[in-house]
Every structure is written in C-alpha cells, then in structure tokens.
Design a protein around this motif. Structure first.
Motif, PDB file in Angstrom:
ATOM      1  N   LEU A 151       2.718  -6.896  -2.795  1.00 33.86           N
ATOM      2  CA  LEU A 151       1.494  -7.695  -2.704  1.00 33.86           C
ATOM      3  C   LEU A 151       1.586  -8.942  -3.580  1.00 33.86           C
ATOM      4  CD1 LEU A 151      -1.178  -4.843  -2.817  1.00 33.86           C
ATOM      5  CD2 LEU A 151      -0.711  -6.342  -0.862  1.00 33.86           C
ATOM      6  N   THR A 152       2.026  -8.776  -4.805  1.00 36.92           N
ATOM      7  CA  THR A 152       2.078  -9.911  -5.737  1.00 36.92           C
ATOM      8  C   THR A 152       3.164 -10.915  -5.357  1.00 36.92           C
ATOM      9  OG1 THR A 152       3.572  -8.742  -7.264  1.00 36.92           O
ATOM     10  CG2 THR A 152       1.194  -8.512  -7.642  1.00 36.92           C
ATOM     11  N   ASN A 154       3.871 -11.642  -2.224  1.00 41.89           N
ATOM     12  CA  ASN A 154       3.532 -12.151  -0.889  1.00 41.89           C
ATOM     13  C   ASN A 154       4.539 -11.742   0.180  1.00 41.89           C
ATOM     14  OD1 ASN A 154       1.121 -13.568  -1.672  1.00 41.89           O
ATOM     15  ND2 ASN A 154       2.442 -15.123  -2.600  1.00 41.89           N
ATOM     16  N   THR A 181      -5.634   3.255   1.037  1.00 43.04           N
ATOM     17  CA  THR A 181      -5.258   2.189   0.104  1.00 43.04           C
ATOM     18  C   THR A 181      -4.177   1.309   0.697  1.00 43.04           C
ATOM     19  OG1 THR A 181      -5.804   3.582  -1.800  1.00 43.04           O
ATOM     20  CG2 THR A 181      -4.334   1.720  -2.203  1.00 43.04           C
ATOM     21  N   GLU A 184      -5.443  -0.713   3.825  1.00 48.08           N
ATOM     22  CA  GLU A 184      -6.313  -1.823   3.413  1.00 48.08           C
ATOM     23  C   GLU A 184      -5.544  -3.111   3.194  1.00 48.08           C
ATOM     24  OE1 GLU A 184      -9.411  -2.991  -0.222  1.00 48.08           O
ATOM     25  OE2 GLU A 184      -8.377  -1.050  -0.235  1.00 48.08           O
ATOM     26  N   LYS A 185      -4.338  -3.037   2.630  1.00 49.37           N
ATOM     27  CA  LYS A 185      -3.612  -4.235   2.224  1.00 49.37           C
ATOM     28  C   LYS A 185      -2.373  -4.543   3.067  1.00 49.37           C
ATOM     29  CE  LYS A 185      -6.263  -5.128  -1.365  1.00 49.37           C
ATOM     30  NZ  LYS A 185      -7.116  -6.342  -1.393  1.00 49.37           N
ATOM     31  N   SER A 186      -1.968  -3.633   3.938  1.00 57.59           N
ATOM     32  CA  SER A 186      -0.765  -3.871   4.743  1.00 57.59           C
ATOM     33  C   SER A 186      -1.055  -4.856   5.872  1.00 57.59           C
ATOM     34  CB  SER A 186      -0.242  -2.553   5.324  1.00 57.59           C
ATOM     35  OG  SER A 186       0.219  -1.704   4.300  1.00 57.59           O
ATOM     36  N   HIS A 187      -0.059  -5.643   6.220  1.00 60.50           N
ATOM     37  CA  HIS A 187      -0.210  -6.610   7.301  1.00 60.50           C
ATOM     38  C   HIS A 187      -0.053  -5.957   8.666  1.00 60.50           C
ATOM     39  CE1 HIS A 187       1.263  -8.974   3.781  1.00 60.50           C
ATOM     40  NE2 HIS A 187       0.199  -9.688   4.115  1.00 60.50           N
ATOM     41  N   GLY A 216      -8.707  -2.546   6.878  1.00 62.75           N
ATOM     42  CA  GLY A 216      -8.000  -3.722   6.397  1.00 62.75           C
ATOM     43  C   GLY A 216      -6.843  -4.243   7.228  1.00 62.75           C
ATOM     44  N   SER A 217      -6.085  -3.393   7.906  1.00 63.04           N
ATOM     45  CA  SER A 217      -4.874  -3.851   8.579  1.00 63.04           C
ATOM     46  C   SER A 217      -5.198  -4.729   9.795  1.00 63.04           C
ATOM     47  CB  SER A 217      -4.030  -2.664   9.033  1.00 63.04           C
ATOM     48  OG  SER A 217      -2.867  -3.117   9.698  1.00 63.04           O
TER      49      SER A 217
END
Length: 315
Positions: A151-152, A154, A181, A184-187, A216-217
């Motif tokens: 995540l950090t 990119n 979790t 929520e953040k995965s592309h 989120g996805s």
C-alpha cells in the motif's frame, strides 16, 4: 512488472482416481503445490517475471519444491528455509476432478518478515493469495506487513482468499473478518462463487459483488468453473464463458486463471487501466479462463500450467 507472490509452498500428496473421499484413498503421488507458488509458476511459464516469498523446511521436500520453482523460472531468492518440516496437503480426486483436502501445516507458517523487500514493491504487483496466511503466527504477521508495504509503495495489489474449509472449521466468521481488511484496499480480488457468497453474506452473485465493491475492491472476478468467470466493476457486470474440457484434476485451476490474468496485467504501462477499459479486461479474462481450463486436463497444478504458446494454440 514483477509479480511478488506471498504465501505457502507445499507438497500435494494426490490420491488420483480414488474418489473425493480421503478416508478411502490408498495410494498417493507427490506433487508440488501451494496457491501462491502455483500463481508464481503460472506467470513465469507464460513469460512473466515472478518472485516467490514463503518458507519451506530444511528437508528433502523443501529442496524439491524450491527446485521446481527454479526450474519454472520463478525467482526464489526471497524464499526462506525453516527447521520445521515442509507443509503437506493430502488431496483426493473424484472422476470429475473435484477434491477433498486435508492439510498438515509445517514450515509455511514460519515465514519471517523482511523489511528490505519493501522497496521492490514500488511500481510492481503484489499478489496475496495464500490459503494459510490468515491462520496466525509468523506468516500472518509477515503477510499483513507486506500488505501494508504494498500500500505504501503504491503497488498494484491482488487478493485471492483461497478459503479451505478444513483450515477454518467453526471459525468462518474469523476468516470473513480478516479477509475484509484485504478486500477493502486491494485493487483486484478473485473469488470462487462459494467465497464470494461467504464473504459478502449474499447468495445472489450480483448482490454479492455489490457488497464486495462496497467493502472496497473496484475489480472483482468470480470463477464459476465450467460456466466461466463473472466480472464485476462499478460500471460493468458480465460473464465470460470458459472453454469445454474433460477435467481430471481441478487443483490449481483458479491459480492458473489468476496467474494468467496477472501476467497480462504486468505487461501494461498502467495496471489500473483495466478498470477503465472493460473490453481489455474481458479479453484478458477470456485468456485466463483458457489457462484455467488447460490446467484441469492433467494431474498436478504446476506441471499442468500452460506456456503462452500452448495457451495461444488451445481452442
């Protein structure tokens, strides 16, 4: 782009043509396996660049597995060796290729986080597709920290929960909570139909995908076996048909699918363009469906993964 595949590498002891009931199986054949390792091999066999991050034992099984990855052109420089025995999975197959699993966990859970890997994620793809990664211990800690690093940095993040009922008996709610979790953040997320229903709480496929998008996805694919793959984005919902085959072993079909899809994404200048270009995404999924289908026509996941030439020739 390089695709980093994080999680387990293990031995599949396969009871071929003895029915999908391990209690009745008598003879087993040793095969290399483990979902993230399968994906890494799928990418490399198609001509992509993959690096495997995981742990195997300092035993003959561990040496065998690393040799298989190396032979298939997977970068194993980030793999670790543990004093704990190599993880084993016992698999029994029915005539239609369906499976019964029992796991004997070992070295995969001993993966230690390595902070030096973080910088390599930048501008690349990180695939989180381990069946055993959310079961606690060193592996879950490393898995979560690599997720944060991705995540950090990119990186383009891919997530496949690889739910195995044998590993989560009476603990499904814990599994759901932990997976959310990552969703929520995965592309991009890949699910089986059972996983999509379990993680969304919805039985209807389109409603399930709506919930997964709400978590989120932005890109969701749901593999439907012989029926193909359902693609869902905020603007598109469509089923891409598969091809007809006579399956003998479905082990690794989903890994072949996602490996082929990630390989194609890794060739793009901007992986996020598949969200904006649904025609391109659909074409990629059609190829990935073929890769999954080819893999079911032979025994063992890694030996059955296609090359790009085989994929192009397959109708």
């Amino acid at each position: 782009m390089t695709v980093y595949c994080i999680g387990e590498l293990l031995i599949d002891f396969v009871a071929e043509k003895q029915g999908s009931d391990l209690s009745k199986a008598n003879q087993f054949t040793k095969k290399p396996g483990g979902a993230p390792a399968n994906v890494a091999c799928a990418i490399a066999k198609l001509g992509g660049i993959s690096r495997f991050i995981g742990s195997v034992g300092k035993d003959p099984f561990g040496s065998f597995l690393l040799k298989v990855l190396e032979t298939n052109n997977v970068d194993i420089s980030l793999a670790q060796r543990s004093k704990t025995f190599t993880t084993l999975a016992f698999v029994s197959l029915a005539e239609d290729g369906e499976r019964d699993f029992v796991f004997s966990r070992g070295a995969d859970k001993k993966l230690k986080y390595d902070s030096s890997i973080k910088k390599g994620f930048k501008g690349n793809i990180v695939h989180l597709g381990a069946a055993t990664a959310l079961l606690g211990g060193d592996l879950e800690n490393a898995y979560s920290r690599y997720f944060f690093d991705a995540l950090t940095q990119n990186a383009f993040i891919s997530f496949d929960p690889n739910f195995r009922g044998d590993l989560w008996k009476d603990e499904e709610e814990v599994f759901i909570k932990k997976c959310r979790t990552f969703i929520e953040k995965s592309h991009f997320c890949k699910f089986s139909l059972d996983e999509a229903q379990l993680l969304s709480g919805e039985t209807d496929l389109e409603k399930a995908c709506e919930v997964l998008h709400e978590i989120g996805s932005p890109i969701v694919t749901v593999t439907l076996g012989s029926q193909g793959t359902f693609i869902s984005t905020p603007t598109t919902k469509t089923t891409v048909p598969s091809v007809r085959v006579s399956p003998v072993d479905t082990t690794g079909a989903g890994d072949a699918f996602i490996g082929c899809l990630l390989f194609q994404i890794s060739t793009l200048n901007d992986p996020h363009q598949i969200l904006k270009n649904t025609t391109l995404l659909t074409e990629m999924v059609a190829k990935a469906n073929r890769a999954g289908a080819i893999t079911t026509t032979n025994f063992g996941a890694i030996p059955s993964l296609p090359t790009w030439e085989q994929l192009s020739d397959f109708e």
